[in-house]
Design a protein around this motif. Structure first.
Motif, short mmCIF file in Angstrom:
data_model
loop_
_atom_site.label_atom_id
_atom_site.label_comp_id
_atom_site.label_asym_id
_atom_site.label_seq_id
_atom_site.Cartn_x
_atom_site.Cartn_y
_atom_site.Cartn_z
N PRO A 178 0.83 -1.20 0.00
CA PRO A 178 0.00 0.00 0.00
C PRO A 178 0.87 1.26 0.00
O PRO A 178 1.99 1.26 0.50
CB PRO A 178 -0.79 -0.12 1.31
N VAL A 179 0.34 2.33 -0.52
CA VAL A 179 1.09 3.58 -0.60
C VAL A 179 1.24 4.17 0.79
O VAL A 179 0.26 4.40 1.50
CB VAL A 179 0.39 4.58 -1.54
N ALA A 180 2.47 4.40 1.24
CA ALA A 180 2.74 5.03 2.52
C ALA A 180 3.11 6.48 2.28
O ALA A 180 3.14 6.95 1.14
CB ALA A 180 3.86 4.29 3.24
N ALA A 181 3.38 7.20 3.37
CA ALA A 181 3.79 8.60 3.23
C ALA A 181 5.09 8.66 2.45
O ALA A 181 6.05 7.98 2.79
CB ALA A 181 3.97 9.21 4.61
N GLN A 182 5.10 9.48 1.39
CA GLN A 182 6.26 9.55 0.53
C GLN A 182 6.49 10.99 0.09
O GLN A 182 5.56 11.77 -0.04
CB GLN A 182 6.07 8.64 -0.70
N ASP A 183 7.76 11.31 -0.16
CA ASP A 183 8.16 12.62 -0.63
C ASP A 183 8.61 12.44 -2.08
O ASP A 183 9.71 11.97 -2.34
CB ASP A 183 9.30 13.14 0.26
N GLU A 184 7.74 12.81 -3.03
CA GLU A 184 8.00 12.53 -4.45
C GLU A 184 8.27 13.81 -5.22
O GLU A 184 7.73 14.86 -4.91
CB GLU A 184 6.81 11.78 -5.07
N ALA A 185 9.11 13.70 -6.26
CA ALA A 185 9.45 14.85 -7.08
C ALA A 185 9.86 14.38 -8.47
O ALA A 185 10.25 13.23 -8.67
CB ALA A 185 10.56 15.67 -6.44
N PHE A 186 9.79 15.29 -9.43
CA PHE A 186 10.17 15.03 -10.81
C PHE A 186 11.60 15.48 -11.04
O PHE A 186 12.02 16.53 -10.53
CB PHE A 186 9.23 15.75 -11.76
N GLU A 187 12.37 14.70 -11.81
CA GLU A 187 13.75 15.02 -12.13
C GLU A 187 13.98 14.76 -13.62
O GLU A 187 13.14 14.17 -14.29
CB GLU A 187 14.71 14.16 -11.29
N PHE A 188 15.15 15.18 -14.11
CA PHE A 188 15.54 14.91 -15.49
C PHE A 188 17.02 14.54 -15.51
O PHE A 188 17.85 15.30 -14.99
CB PHE A 188 15.29 16.13 -16.39
N TRP A 189 17.34 13.38 -16.08
CA TRP A 189 18.72 12.86 -16.07
C TRP A 189 19.23 12.70 -17.49
O TRP A 189 18.53 12.19 -18.38
CB TRP A 189 18.78 11.50 -15.37
N LEU A 190 20.49 13.10 -17.70
CA LEU A 190 21.23 12.82 -18.93
C LEU A 190 22.42 11.94 -18.61
O LEU A 190 23.03 12.09 -17.55
CB LEU A 190 21.72 14.12 -19.58
N ASN A 191 22.76 11.02 -19.53
CA ASN A 191 23.87 10.08 -19.26
C ASN A 191 24.69 9.86 -20.54
O ASN A 191 24.63 8.80 -21.15
CB ASN A 191 23.28 8.77 -18.75
N PRO A 192 25.50 10.86 -20.95
CA PRO A 192 26.37 10.67 -22.12
C PRO A 192 27.64 9.91 -21.73
O PRO A 192 28.17 10.09 -20.64
CB PRO A 192 26.71 12.09 -22.56
N SER A 193 28.13 9.08 -22.65
CA SER A 193 29.39 8.36 -22.41
C SER A 193 30.10 8.12 -23.73
O SER A 193 29.48 8.12 -24.80
CB SER A 193 29.13 7.02 -21.71
N ILE A 194 31.42 7.93 -23.62
CA ILE A 194 32.24 7.64 -24.79
C ILE A 194 33.25 6.56 -24.41
O ILE A 194 33.78 6.57 -23.29
CB ILE A 194 32.95 8.91 -25.30
N SER A 195 33.46 5.60 -25.30
CA SER A 195 34.33 4.47 -24.97
C SER A 195 35.15 4.05 -26.19
O SER A 195 34.80 4.37 -27.34
CB SER A 195 33.50 3.28 -24.48
N THR A 196 36.23 3.33 -25.91
CA THR A 196 37.05 2.77 -26.98
C THR A 196 37.75 1.52 -26.47
O THR A 196 37.95 1.35 -25.26
CB THR A 196 38.10 3.79 -27.47
N ASP A 197 38.08 0.62 -27.39
CA ASP A 197 38.79 -0.60 -27.03
C ASP A 197 40.30 -0.37 -27.05
O ASP A 197 40.82 0.30 -27.95
CB ASP A 197 38.44 -1.73 -28.01
N LEU A 198 40.98 -0.94 -26.06
CA LEU A 198 42.43 -0.92 -26.04
C LEU A 198 43.00 -2.14 -26.74
O LEU A 198 44.08 -2.08 -27.33
CB LEU A 198 42.93 -0.84 -24.60
N ASP A 199 42.28 -3.27 -26.62
CA ASP A 199 42.60 -4.49 -27.36
C ASP A 199 41.32 -5.31 -27.44
O ASP A 199 40.24 -4.79 -27.16
CB ASP A 199 43.75 -5.28 -26.71
N GLY A 200 41.43 -6.56 -27.80
CA GLY A 200 40.24 -7.38 -28.00
C GLY A 200 39.43 -7.64 -26.75
O GLY A 200 38.23 -7.92 -26.82
N ASP A 201 40.06 -7.53 -25.56
CA ASP A 201 39.38 -7.84 -24.31
C ASP A 201 39.32 -6.66 -23.34
O ASP A 201 38.66 -6.77 -22.30
CB ASP A 201 40.09 -9.00 -23.60
N THR A 202 39.98 -5.56 -23.64
CA THR A 202 40.11 -4.47 -22.69
C THR A 202 39.61 -3.17 -23.31
O THR A 202 39.86 -2.90 -24.48
CB THR A 202 41.58 -4.29 -22.26
N GLY A 203 38.93 -2.37 -22.51
CA GLY A 203 38.44 -1.10 -23.01
C GLY A 203 38.38 -0.06 -21.91
O GLY A 203 38.46 -0.38 -20.71
#
Length: 218
Positions: A19-44
Protein backbone atom coordinates in the motif's frame (compact mmCIF):
# COMPACT_ATOMS: atom_id res chain seq x y z
CA UNK A 1 25.17 -14.25 -5.34
CA UNK A 2 21.74 -15.81 -6.03
CA UNK A 3 20.58 -14.53 -2.65
CA UNK A 4 21.43 -10.94 -3.64
CA UNK A 5 19.46 -11.18 -6.88
CA UNK A 6 16.56 -12.78 -5.01
CA UNK A 7 16.54 -9.91 -2.52
CA UNK A 8 16.51 -7.39 -5.37
CA UNK A 9 13.50 -9.00 -7.02
CA UNK A 10 11.64 -9.41 -3.73
CA UNK A 11 12.22 -5.77 -2.79
CA UNK A 12 11.05 -4.58 -6.21
CA UNK A 13 7.89 -6.68 -6.02
CA UNK A 14 7.19 -5.51 -2.47
CA UNK A 15 7.51 -1.86 -3.45
CA UNK A 16 4.95 -2.34 -6.23
CA UNK A 17 2.52 -4.49 -4.29
CA UNK A 18 2.54 -2.69 -0.90
CA UNK A 19 0.00 0.00 0.00
CA UNK A 20 1.09 3.58 -0.60
CA UNK A 21 2.74 5.03 2.52
CA UNK A 22 3.79 8.60 3.23
CA UNK A 23 6.26 9.55 0.53
CA UNK A 24 8.16 12.62 -0.63
CA UNK A 25 8.00 12.53 -4.45
CA UNK A 26 9.45 14.85 -7.08
CA UNK A 27 10.17 15.03 -10.81
CA UNK A 28 13.75 15.02 -12.13
CA UNK A 29 15.54 14.91 -15.49
CA UNK A 30 18.72 12.86 -16.07
CA UNK A 31 21.23 12.82 -18.93
CA UNK A 32 23.87 10.08 -19.26
CA UNK A 33 26.37 10.67 -22.12
CA UNK A 34 29.39 8.36 -22.41
CA UNK A 35 32.24 7.64 -24.79
CA UNK A 36 34.33 4.47 -24.97
CA UNK A 37 37.05 2.77 -26.98
CA UNK A 38 38.79 -0.60 -27.03
CA UNK A 39 42.43 -0.92 -26.04
CA UNK A 40 42.60 -4.49 -27.36
CA UNK A 41 40.24 -7.38 -28.00
CA UNK A 42 39.38 -7.84 -24.31
CA UNK A 43 40.11 -4.47 -22.69
CA UNK A 44 38.44 -1.10 -23.01
CA UNK A 45 38.10 2.30 -21.34
CA UNK A 46 35.00 4.46 -20.96
CA UNK A 47 34.38 8.03 -19.86
CA UNK A 48 30.87 8.14 -18.41
CA UNK A 49 29.17 11.38 -17.37
CA UNK A 50 25.79 12.28 -15.88
CA UNK A 51 23.79 15.43 -15.37
CA UNK A 52 20.89 15.10 -12.91
CA UNK A 53 18.58 18.10 -12.80
CA UNK A 54 16.33 18.39 -9.76
CA UNK A 55 14.19 21.05 -8.07
CA UNK A 56 15.82 22.94 -5.22
CA UNK A 57 12.28 23.85 -4.07
CA UNK A 58 11.90 20.18 -3.12
CA UNK A 59 15.16 20.25 -1.17
CA UNK A 60 17.00 18.25 -3.86
CA UNK A 61 20.09 19.64 -5.55
CA UNK A 62 21.44 19.13 -9.07
CA UNK A 63 24.29 16.63 -9.34
CA UNK A 64 26.98 16.00 -11.96
CA UNK A 65 29.63 13.33 -12.24
CA UNK A 66 32.39 12.07 -14.49
CA UNK A 67 33.83 8.58 -14.04
CA UNK A 68 36.62 6.80 -15.87
CA UNK A 69 36.17 3.04 -16.33
CA UNK A 70 38.73 0.35 -17.17
CA UNK A 71 36.96 -2.80 -18.36
CA UNK A 72 38.30 -6.31 -18.88
CA UNK A 73 36.27 -9.07 -20.56
CA UNK A 74 36.76 -12.32 -18.62
CA UNK A 75 34.62 -14.30 -21.07
CA UNK A 76 31.96 -13.68 -23.69
CA UNK A 77 29.41 -13.30 -20.87
CA UNK A 78 31.29 -11.67 -17.97
CA UNK A 79 33.16 -8.35 -17.65
CA UNK A 80 35.21 -7.06 -14.72
CA UNK A 81 35.61 -3.29 -14.36
CA UNK A 82 36.94 -0.59 -12.06
CA UNK A 83 36.35 3.15 -12.01
CA UNK A 84 37.18 6.43 -10.31
CA UNK A 85 34.46 9.08 -10.14
CA UNK A 86 34.25 12.71 -9.12
CA UNK A 87 30.73 13.88 -8.24
CA UNK A 88 29.69 17.51 -7.78
CA UNK A 89 26.54 18.30 -5.82
CA UNK A 90 25.16 21.84 -5.89
CA UNK A 91 25.43 23.21 -2.39
CA UNK A 92 28.50 21.22 -1.38
CA UNK A 93 29.23 17.76 0.01
CA UNK A 94 30.97 16.74 -3.22
CA UNK A 95 32.17 13.17 -3.49
CA UNK A 96 34.97 10.95 -4.76
CA UNK A 97 34.07 7.33 -5.49
CA UNK A 98 36.15 4.26 -6.27
CA UNK A 99 34.20 1.34 -7.75
CA UNK A 100 34.66 -2.31 -8.65
CA UNK A 101 32.05 -4.02 -10.82
CA UNK A 102 31.22 -7.46 -12.22
CA UNK A 103 28.73 -7.52 -15.11
CA UNK A 104 27.12 -10.50 -16.82
CA UNK A 105 25.06 -11.14 -19.96
CA UNK A 106 23.16 -14.44 -19.98
CA UNK A 107 20.72 -14.59 -22.89
CA UNK A 108 18.20 -11.83 -22.22
CA UNK A 109 19.24 -11.61 -18.54
CA UNK A 110 21.62 -8.88 -17.37
CA UNK A 111 23.37 -8.94 -13.99
CA UNK A 112 25.62 -6.42 -12.29
CA UNK A 113 27.28 -6.30 -8.88
CA UNK A 114 29.01 -3.05 -7.91
CA UNK A 115 31.02 -2.22 -4.78
CA UNK A 116 31.60 1.46 -4.01
CA UNK A 117 34.01 3.22 -1.66
CA UNK A 118 32.60 6.71 -1.07
CA UNK A 119 34.60 9.71 0.15
CA UNK A 120 32.19 12.58 0.82
CA UNK A 121 33.46 16.06 1.69
CA UNK A 122 32.93 16.89 5.39
CA UNK A 123 31.84 13.33 6.24
CA UNK A 124 33.14 11.38 9.22
CA UNK A 125 34.66 8.50 7.28
CA UNK A 126 34.72 6.47 4.06
CA UNK A 127 31.36 4.93 3.18
CA UNK A 128 30.96 1.45 1.69
CA UNK A 129 28.01 0.40 -0.46
CA UNK A 130 27.02 -2.70 -2.44
CA UNK A 131 24.68 -2.42 -5.44
CA UNK A 132 23.30 -5.67 -6.94
CA UNK A 133 21.23 -5.25 -10.11
CA UNK A 134 19.15 -7.72 -12.11
CA UNK A 135 17.48 -6.97 -15.44
CA UNK A 136 16.48 -8.05 -18.92
CA UNK A 137 17.26 -6.80 -22.41
CA UNK A 138 14.95 -8.07 -25.16
CA UNK A 139 15.58 -7.35 -28.87
CA UNK A 140 12.58 -5.97 -30.74
CA UNK A 141 13.70 -6.45 -34.35
CA UNK A 142 15.63 -9.03 -36.38
CA UNK A 143 18.65 -6.74 -36.75
CA UNK A 144 18.85 -6.24 -32.98
CA UNK A 145 19.01 -2.46 -33.22
CA UNK A 146 15.89 -1.88 -31.10
CA UNK A 147 15.64 -3.39 -27.64
CA UNK A 148 13.51 -2.96 -24.53
CA UNK A 149 15.24 -3.01 -21.16
CA UNK A 150 14.16 -3.21 -17.53
CA UNK A 151 16.02 -3.71 -14.26
CA UNK A 152 15.88 -3.40 -10.48
CA UNK A 153 18.83 -2.35 -8.35
CA UNK A 154 19.32 -2.34 -4.58
CA UNK A 155 21.45 0.13 -2.63
CA UNK A 156 22.90 -1.81 0.29
CA UNK A 157 24.87 0.47 2.63
CA UNK A 158 27.49 -1.59 4.44
CA UNK A 159 29.02 1.43 6.21
CA UNK A 160 27.58 4.93 6.30
CA UNK A 161 29.70 8.00 5.68
CA UNK A 162 28.68 9.48 9.01
CA UNK A 163 28.53 7.89 12.45
CA UNK A 164 24.96 6.87 13.19
CA UNK A 165 23.77 7.17 9.57
CA UNK A 166 21.42 4.60 8.04
CA UNK A 167 22.86 1.25 7.02
CA UNK A 168 21.40 -1.88 5.44
CA UNK A 169 19.13 -1.64 2.38
CA UNK A 170 18.69 2.10 1.94
CA UNK A 171 17.40 2.44 -1.62
CA UNK A 172 15.83 0.86 -4.70
CA UNK A 173 16.14 1.97 -8.32
CA UNK A 174 13.89 0.68 -11.12
CA UNK A 175 14.33 1.41 -14.82
CA UNK A 176 12.36 0.52 -17.94
CA UNK A 177 12.86 1.85 -21.45
CA UNK A 178 14.06 1.33 -25.00
CA UNK A 179 17.40 1.71 -26.76
CA UNK A 180 18.28 2.07 -30.42
CA UNK A 181 21.63 1.38 -32.09
CA UNK A 182 21.86 4.15 -34.67
CA UNK A 183 25.13 2.66 -35.95
CA UNK A 184 27.97 0.48 -34.75
CA UNK A 185 29.34 3.54 -32.93
CA UNK A 186 26.23 5.29 -31.57
CA UNK A 187 23.44 4.07 -29.30
CA UNK A 188 20.54 6.13 -27.88
CA UNK A 189 18.25 5.26 -25.01
CA UNK A 190 15.09 6.68 -23.43
CA UNK A 191 14.29 5.30 -19.99
CA UNK A 192 11.84 5.93 -17.18
CA UNK A 193 13.69 5.79 -13.84
CA UNK A 194 12.22 5.58 -10.36
CA UNK A 195 14.61 6.11 -7.44
CA UNK A 196 13.38 5.42 -3.89
CA UNK A 197 15.48 6.21 -0.83
CA UNK A 198 14.24 4.40 2.28
CA UNK A 199 14.09 6.75 5.28
CA UNK A 200 13.78 5.87 8.96
CA UNK A 201 11.14 7.91 10.81
CA UNK A 202 10.47 10.03 7.71
CA UNK A 203 8.69 9.72 4.36
CA UNK A 204 10.64 7.82 1.70
CA UNK A 205 12.22 10.17 -0.84
CA UNK A 206 11.22 9.22 -4.40
CA UNK A 207 12.37 10.67 -7.69
CA UNK A 208 10.75 10.09 -11.09
CA UNK A 209 12.98 10.88 -14.06
CA UNK A 210 13.18 10.44 -17.80
CA UNK A 211 16.77 9.38 -18.47
CA UNK A 212 18.33 10.02 -21.87
CA UNK A 213 21.47 7.99 -22.60
CA UNK A 214 23.93 8.64 -25.42
CA UNK A 215 26.70 6.06 -25.92
CA UNK A 216 29.50 6.73 -28.42
CA UNK A 217 32.24 4.22 -29.17
CA UNK A 218 35.19 4.26 -31.53
Amino acid sequence: MRLLWGIALFTCASAIASPVAAQDEAFEFWLNPSISTDLDGDTGIELETAQRFRSSDDGRVDAYFARLWLKQAISDEVTLAGAVERRINDGGNDELRVMQQLSGSHGILRTRLRLEQRFVDNADRMGLRLRPRLGVSVPLDAAGRWSVKADAELFWTLRGNNLGSDEGITGLRNQVGVSYDVSDNLSLGLIYLRQQDFEDNAPDEIGHAPLVSIEISF
